[in-house]
Design a protein around this motif. Structure first.
Motif, PDB file in Angstrom:
ATOM      1  N   ARG A 480       0.842  -1.225  -0.104  1.00  0.00           N
ATOM      2  CA  ARG A 480      -0.070  -0.014  -0.050  1.00  0.00           C
ATOM      3  C   ARG A 480       0.860   1.228   0.030  1.00  0.00           C
ATOM      4  N   TRP A 481       2.059   1.127   0.839  1.00  0.00           N
ATOM      5  CA  TRP A 481       2.920   2.330   0.663  1.00  0.00           C
ATOM      6  C   TRP A 481       3.527   2.644  -0.800  1.00  0.00           C
ATOM      7  N   ALA A 486       3.777   6.037  -5.155  1.00  0.00           N
ATOM      8  CA  ALA A 486       3.785   5.976  -6.793  1.00  0.00           C
ATOM      9  C   ALA A 486       2.631   7.115  -7.051  1.00  0.00           C
ATOM     10  N   VAL A 487       1.585   6.841  -6.588  1.00  0.00           N
ATOM     11  CA  VAL A 487       0.633   7.936  -7.199  1.00  0.00           C
ATOM     12  C   VAL A 487       0.728   9.200  -6.928  1.00  0.00           C
ATOM     13  N   LEU A 488       1.269   9.527  -5.553  1.00  0.00           N
ATOM     14  CA  LEU A 488       1.749  10.973  -5.130  1.00  0.00           C
ATOM     15  C   LEU A 488       2.810  11.358  -6.272  1.00  0.00           C
ATOM     16  N   GLY A 489       3.890  10.474  -6.471  1.00  0.00           N
ATOM     17  CA  GLY A 489       4.887  10.991  -7.428  1.00  0.00           C
ATOM     18  C   GLY A 489       4.439  11.214  -8.826  1.00  0.00           C
ATOM     19  N   LEU A 490       3.417  10.306  -9.422  1.00  0.00           N
ATOM     20  CA  LEU A 490       3.015  10.670 -10.611  1.00  0.00           C
ATOM     21  C   LEU A 490       2.069  11.813 -10.769  1.00  0.00           C
ATOM     22  N   ALA A 491       1.333  12.121  -9.781  1.00  0.00           N
ATOM     23  CA  ALA A 491       0.417  13.162  -9.870  1.00  0.00           C
ATOM     24  C   ALA A 491       1.324  14.601  -9.798  1.00  0.00           C
ATOM     25  N   ALA A 492       2.329  14.471  -8.881  1.00  0.00           N
ATOM     26  CA  ALA A 492       3.419  15.667  -8.830  1.00  0.00           C
ATOM     27  C   ALA A 492       3.817  15.888 -10.172  1.00  0.00           C
ATOM     28  N   LEU A 493       4.396  14.784 -10.715  1.00  0.00           N
ATOM     29  CA  LEU A 493       5.201  14.898 -11.990  1.00  0.00           C
ATOM     30  C   LEU A 493       3.972  15.357 -13.235  1.00  0.00           C
ATOM     31  N   CYS A 529      -7.047  11.802  -2.407  1.00  0.00           N
ATOM     32  CA  CYS A 529      -7.561  10.622  -1.563  1.00  0.00           C
ATOM     33  C   CYS A 529      -6.758   9.922  -0.715  1.00  0.00           C
ATOM     34  N   VAL A 530      -5.329   9.770  -1.359  1.00  0.00           N
ATOM     35  CA  VAL A 530      -4.321   9.132  -0.573  1.00  0.00           C
ATOM     36  C   VAL A 530      -3.966   9.920   0.551  1.00  0.00           C
ATOM     37  N   VAL A 531      -3.740  11.174   0.638  1.00  0.00           N
ATOM     38  CA  VAL A 531      -3.320  12.070   1.563  1.00  0.00           C
ATOM     39  C   VAL A 531      -4.511  11.850   2.660  1.00  0.00           C
ATOM     40  N   ALA A 532      -5.915  12.105   2.258  1.00  0.00           N
ATOM     41  CA  ALA A 532      -6.970  12.313   3.155  1.00  0.00           C
ATOM     42  C   ALA A 532      -7.160  11.092   4.031  1.00  0.00           C
ATOM     43  N   LEU A 533      -7.056   9.964   3.214  1.00  0.00           N
ATOM     44  CA  LEU A 533      -7.214   8.714   3.832  1.00  0.00           C
ATOM     45  C   LEU A 533      -6.183   8.380   4.896  1.00  0.00           C
ATOM     46  N   ARG A 534      -4.762   8.769   4.609  1.00  0.00           N
ATOM     47  CA  ARG A 534      -3.835   8.483   5.521  1.00  0.00           C
ATOM     48  C   ARG A 534      -4.260   9.501   6.786  1.00  0.00           C
ATOM     49  N   LEU A 535      -4.562  10.418   6.620  1.00  0.00           N
ATOM     50  CA  LEU A 535      -4.687  11.519   7.677  1.00  0.00           C
ATOM     51  C   LEU A 535      -5.967  11.368   8.492  1.00  0.00           C
ATOM     52  N   TYR A 536      -7.036  10.939   7.656  1.00  0.00           N
ATOM     53  CA  TYR A 536      -8.413  10.778   8.440  1.00  0.00           C
ATOM     54  C   TYR A 536      -8.223  10.089   9.710  1.00  0.00           C
TER      55      TYR A 536
END
Length: 934
Positions: A480-481, A486-493, A529-536
């Motif tokens: 999951r990590w 990978a999702v965060l990196g692709l979104a930023a790129l 969603c990744v950030v929100a669900l990690r911090l939720y």
């Protein structure tokens, strides 16, 4: 046991029998899953087809708006025609001189690739003498002169009908009498002298019956230059686009001279078997054109970018219509090589940009409903497996392997998905007929496989044991990590590459979807969603600890269950995030495009009312100013010559535009047109200039041409409102220009400002009555054309439809989540109800379970819904949608955004209320009974 019972039990223990018994015991969830698959298949097939249809109709409309002169592919070349006769050298017989030209033009058309070849209709052609004949018509006509242009058209008899006289025939003229005065006509009713006929022979022609009537020429008259009028014609179809290629072909032209009066402009036609000779060798200009079939643009749904490339290649190549040495050509004629031109390429460029922007925006918006549908499908598959958990666990305990169970549920998924997907595909093709694409079937196949994959993936482990799945910000899964990083990196790129595209000089793809622009918002949504669900879980855990010390049971128990036993896991959060963001993205983008189109209409028209065409003198300005509702009138002139602007030693040649002093009042609110900066209106110091186009200097003092006063460049503009600006230009105020000792030319463009509350349409009608001829346009007419355009209506429907579908699927996702936790919740609520928990507290408990997650998802979705349009407006070229020359600014209408957010919140509240109501209907006796699961 009888044989019937043995056979019945044997059928029930087979995989197919077991699957059927499971489906028959609880068919509603499976049926709903199949219905969802059919809906997704229908949308996946129908949306691209609807988009193609909208784009094809928009292309046909834009191309049809062009005149035939602009739209048709036209070629012209000059030659010398030696004789009106074409003779076959083999037998000496006269031949059709146009046939080699028809054959050559058709070969050029057939050499073009599809779809360009089908868009170009067979060529039409004519020729005309480069030297006009000037004559004097009878005095009764009141025209001081008449200019006759001699044409030759091989298809004349098919497009006109003879009104009087006869068709012109081929003659062998000896040329006009050199001693005869030019322009003198023979009086009607008199007979030519036989000796004069012997000396020279006139050339027969026909002219328009209206022209003959107004010039008082009659059949038998010599109309000058050795031309004899033998007949008059009337067009069979005056609206035929071919007549746009013939000046004065359907009506006689009039050229006014303020000192001498009016002169007639007449078109005369030779025999259709004459290529343009009056006897001696004549300089002739030949034109042929390929009419563009606009209906094929809609029916065949052509690729705009492909057609543009093919057309550009055709224009760049050299085409020989008739080679040198052909028997139909004279000895003075070389190869017949036209130079093809058309304005269709610029229109196709505009449409291609529009289609690219439309496809990219729809791809972004469509990703939301598809993501929500995928989430609901995953939830539905988990619900199916969960409701069959006892039977599947029993099957596993009796010897079935996990692989067999996965195959079993996958087979059921295929049985549900394949017929549903096929039905949705066929319904879409029936509703939107047209040529199919191979990828439509591929997309349908993928949709059909989704239920099978989702059901197979929903078997969490071999034992099918229920476990707690407490939410945690850290997580237990290593993969999951990896996926989240990978999702965060692709979104930023993707976002960086998209926003930095202009600085790098990269351009989007020429056709289809801008993949980078479509992928970046989707990746941003996943990253959010990744950030929100990690911090939720962090604030939820804090909320649980705060509520633990309070006397009320319901809030604490609901928050604790949301943390320790989340019914749907993380999937419902993704549904709400996507549903909220899609609704906001749709509203913001639609508002941005609409406001951009309005600003473009103001910039293009320049003022509420614009007048172009006739000479706008001071007297006409005074008349227009007296029209009720007019607040200001300003003219813009083109000096007509280029001047040298020198600033800081840098010299640049440019065109000079001169604006009336009233331009500042015309551009005042409510006008949205962008005018010159404030310094442009300074009355002291150097002459202010506003520059634009290719001018590189934007500030500084210098000189302009031979102007004795110094000039100061005060700023740059994209264009002058209401004026077609040249490549490089400068704008100066009329009073400063004349104060420097220079004169101003005549103006043919006037901008008219209308006061608030006045009707610009009425003002435009009164202005039309004042000028008689000319073009009067209003901003409202431009906006009406925009709102009625196929791409605008299609985009609006797509945005609204995406928001509605996302909202419905979000509600369905929330209800499915409630049903997934219904079993455990029912057992708990049955015990609590027995201990005294009231029905209202039961519904409140269910709301507390879903509330924190949904509130978090709404906030994340709202932020994402505002961030995605901000990115798209800076990265996607929306000028094709607005019709303006500048990229529209992001438009956030508080009323629209607030209304959309309120609607989304009410939708979520409705879904939670339905879930709470369903949870409140607990059957205490049945829930407390010790059953097969205890």
């Amino acid at each position: 046991m009888t044989g019937r019972h043995s056979a019945r039990r044997g059928r029930g223990t087979t995989p197919a029998g077991l699957a059927w018994r499971q489906f028959a015991a609880d068919p509603w969830v499976s049926a709903a899953l199949a219905l969802l698959v059919g809906l997704v298949s229908l949308l996946v097939t129908a949306v691209p087809r609807a988009l193609e249809d909208v784009q094809a109709r928009q292309l046909a409309q834009d191309v049809s708006a062009l005149s035939a002169l602009q739209r048709d592919v036209t070629g012209a070349w000059g030659t010398t025609v030696e004789s009106p006769f074409a003779v076959d050298p083999a037998d000496g017989q006269a031949t059709d001189p146009w046939q080699p030209f028809r054959d050559g033009a058709e070969q050029v058309r057939l050499a073009q690739p599809e779809p360009l070849r089908s868009l170009l209709q067979p060529a039409q052609m004519h020729s005309y003498l480069t030297s006009d004949i000037t004559t004097v018509p009878p005095i009764e006509s009141t025209y001081y002169a008449a200019t006759v242009t001699v044409f030759a058209d091989p298809d004349l008899e098919r497009h006109v009908e003879l009104v009087e006289g006869e068709w012109p025939e081929l003659r062998a003229p000896a040329g006009p009498d050199p001693d005869a005065p030019v322009g003198r006509t023979r009086p009607a009713g008199t007979q030519p002298d036989q000796e004069e006929d012997a000396a020279r022979t006139t050339v027969p022609v026909v002219i328009l019956d209206e022209a003959a009537e107004r010039t008082h020429w009659e059949v038998g008259d010599e109309i000058g230059g050795g031309l004899e009028l033998v007949g008059t014609y009337r067009p069979v179809d005056p609206d035929d686009p071919r007549w746009q290629h013939v000046p004065n072909g359907t009506s006689m032209g009039i050229l006014a001279d303020p000192n001498r009066g009016e002169a007639a402009q007449v078109t005369a036609y030779l025999s259709p078997r004459n290529r343009g000779s009056l006897g001696p060798p004549a300089s002739v200009r030949t034109q042929l054109w390929y009419p563009v079939d606009t209906s094929a643009l809609t029916t065949d749904r052509v690729d705009t970018t492909l057609v543009r490339r093919q057309l550009t290649r055709m224009l760049a190549q050299q085409h020989v219509i008739v080679p040198a040495g052909d028997p139909s050509l004279g000895t003075l004629e070389g190869p017949q090589v036209p130079s093809f031109t058309t304005e269709l390429t610029s229109a196709l460029d505009q449409v291609a940009r529009q289609q690219r922007a439309t496809s990219s925006l729809l791809a972004v918006v469509a990703a939301g409903p598809l993501g929500v549908a995928a989430a609901v499908t995953a939830l539905g598959a988990r619900l199916v497996v969960q409701r069959r958990r006892p039977a599947l666990a029993l099957t596993l305990a009796r010897g079935a392997s996990p692989v067999q169970l996965r195959r079993l549920v996958a087979a059921e998924g295929l049985a549900l998905g394949v017929p549903a997907a096929l039905a949705g595909h066929l319904v879409a093709r029936a509703v939107l007929p047209g040529p199919g694409r191979w990828w439509e079937w591929a997309a349908t196949a993928v949709v059909a496989l989704v239920p099978a994959v989702a059901l197979a993936a929903s078997l969490e482990d071999a034992s099918l044991l229920q476990r707690r799945s407490d939410l945690s910000a850290r997580g237990r899964s290593r993969w999951r990590w990896v996926v989240e990083v990978a999702v965060l990196g692709l979104a930023a790129l993707a976002t960086w590459r998209l926003l930095d595209r202009e600085a790098r000089g990269d351009e989007a793809a020429e056709s289809g979807i801008d993949l980078l622009a479509a992928a970046a918002p989707v990746l941003l949504a996943l990253a959010a969603c990744v950030v929100a669900l990690r911090l939720y879980p962090l604030p939820l855990g804090l909320l649980t600890r705060v509520l633990r010390g309070r006397s009320s049971l319901t809030p604490f128990l609901g928050a604790a269950r949301a943390l320790r036993d989340p019914s749907g896991g993380l999937v419902p959060a993704l549904s709400v995030v996507l549903g909220t963001s899609v609704a906001l993205v749709s509203a913001v983008l639609l508002t941005t495009v609409t406001q951009g189109a309005e600003a473009a209409a103001w910039q293009g028209n320049g003022a509420s009312v614009r007048l172009t065409g006739p000479v706008v003198d001071d007297a006409l300005v005074q008349q227009i100013s007296q029209v009720d509702g007019v607040t200001a009138v300003a003219r813009v002139r083109d000096l007509g010559s280029r001047l040298d602007l020198v600033v800081d030693g840098e010299r640049q040649s440019l065109r000079l535009l001169i604006a009336d002093d009233g331009l500042e009042r015309v551009l005042a609110p409510p006008s949205q047109a962008a005018g010159p900066p404030e310094a442009f209106w300074d009355e002291e110091g150097p002459v202010p200039l506003a520059v634009g186009g290719d001018v590189s200097v934007t500030t500084g003092e210098g000189t302009l041409g031979t102007l004795r006063d110094p000039v100061r460049v005060v700023g740059a503009l994209d264009d002058v409102p209401g004026v077609q600006t040249p490549g490089s230009w400068a704008l100066v105020e009329r009073s400063r220009w004349e104060a420097a000792g220079r004169t101003t030319p005549l103006a043919r463009t006037a901008l008219v400002a209308v006061g608030e509350g006045q009707d610009p349409g009425r003002v435009a009608e009164e202005v039309r009555g004042l000028i008689g001829s000319g073009v009067v346009t209003t901003v409202q007419e431009e906006l009406d054309d925009f709102t009625s355009a196929p791409v605008t209506t299609g985009l609006t429907r797509a945005f609204v439809g995406a928001a509605l579908v996302s909202g419905l699927l979000t509600v369905l996702a929330i209800v499915v989540v409630q049903l997934m936790g219904a079993s455990a919740r029912t057992r708990l609520l049955a015990v609590l109800r027995t201990l005294g928990l009231g029905p209202r507290q039961t519904r409140a408990l269910t709301s507390w379970e879903l509330g924190p997650l949904l509130v978090t998802s709404l906030v994340v979705g709202a932020v994402l819904g505002l961030a995605v349009p901000w990115v798209l407006v800076r990265a996607v070229d929306l000028r094709g949608l607005t019709g303006g020359g500048a990229q529209p600014a992001l438009s956030l209408d508080p009323v629209t955004v607030g209304g959309v957010l309120l609607t989304v919140v009410l939708t979520v509240v409705l879904a939670v209320s339905v879930s709470a109501w369903l949870a409140g209907r607990t059957n205490l006796a049945q829930s407390l009974r010790v059953g097969e699961e205890r």
